[in-house]
Design a protein around this motif. Structure first.
Motif, mmCIF file in Angstrom:
data_model
loop_
_atom_site.group_PDB
_atom_site.id
_atom_site.type_symbol
_atom_site.label_atom_id
_atom_site.label_comp_id
_atom_site.label_asym_id
_atom_site.label_seq_id
_atom_site.Cartn_x
_atom_site.Cartn_y
_atom_site.Cartn_z
ATOM 1 N N GLU A 232 73.934 41.245 34.977
ATOM 2 C CA GLU A 232 72.726 40.431 34.767
ATOM 3 C C GLU A 232 71.967 40.355 36.079
ATOM 4 N N GLN B 25 67.450 44.164 30.112
ATOM 5 C CA GLN B 25 66.463 44.558 31.122
ATOM 6 C C GLN B 25 67.026 44.389 32.532
ATOM 7 N N LEU B 26 67.314 45.524 33.156
ATOM 8 C CA LEU B 26 67.880 45.541 34.508
ATOM 9 C C LEU B 26 66.984 46.401 35.394
ATOM 10 N N LYS C 92 68.254 35.223 24.605
ATOM 11 C CA LYS C 92 67.979 34.238 25.656
ATOM 12 C C LYS C 92 66.875 33.312 25.159
HETATM 13 MG MG LIG Z 1 67.202 41.178 33.239
#
Ligand SMILES: [Mg+2]
Length: 122
Positions: free
Chosen positions: A9, A56-57, A106
């Motif tokens: 994360e 999303q990284l 989230k």
């Molecule tokens: Mg992210």
């Protein structure tokens, strides 16, 4: 023997939340990474019971990590959980097709998340 959870994360607040929640569970070893490639290597070199991947990284995304892990025999059945705030129609389907077992959106609901992980560890 203690169980191992791996979390990838990049958002600091979310990571802190994951750590705070997971630390309340007994006999658990936590491994964390904030980048995709780093996370993938960490997971490959370890022995995870559960893998939690943000989608999303900054470098490679969670879907790519999941796909790559699923090609490795010993990760075929490891529970892999996607965590994402993507809310576009079709996003969840696209994510699940990568081979994830579960999808959590989230913001994380602390109580639900804790119970969910506890059940997975049983
Ligand atoms: Mg992210």
């Amino acid at each position: 023997m203690s169980k191992q959870i791996y979390v990838v994360e990049d958002n600091r607040k979310n990571m802190e939340l994951f750590i705070a929640v997971l630390e309340t569970l007994p006999d658990l070893k936590l491994f964390t990474a904030t980048k995709g490639k780093e996370g993938l290597e960490l997971i490959k070199s370890g022995n995870p019971d559960i893998i939690i991947l943000d989608i999303q990284l900054p470098d490679i995304n969670g879907t790519e990590i999941c796909k790559e892990l699923r090609e490795i025999e010993r990760f075929r059945t490891t529970p892999i959980i996607a965590v994402s705030s993507l809310a576009m129609k079709g996003d969840k389907e696209m994510i699940m097709e990568a081979g994830f077992d579960h999808y959590i959106s989230k913001p994380i609901m602390i109580k639900d998340f804790r119970e969910f992980i506890q059940n997975l560890l049983k």
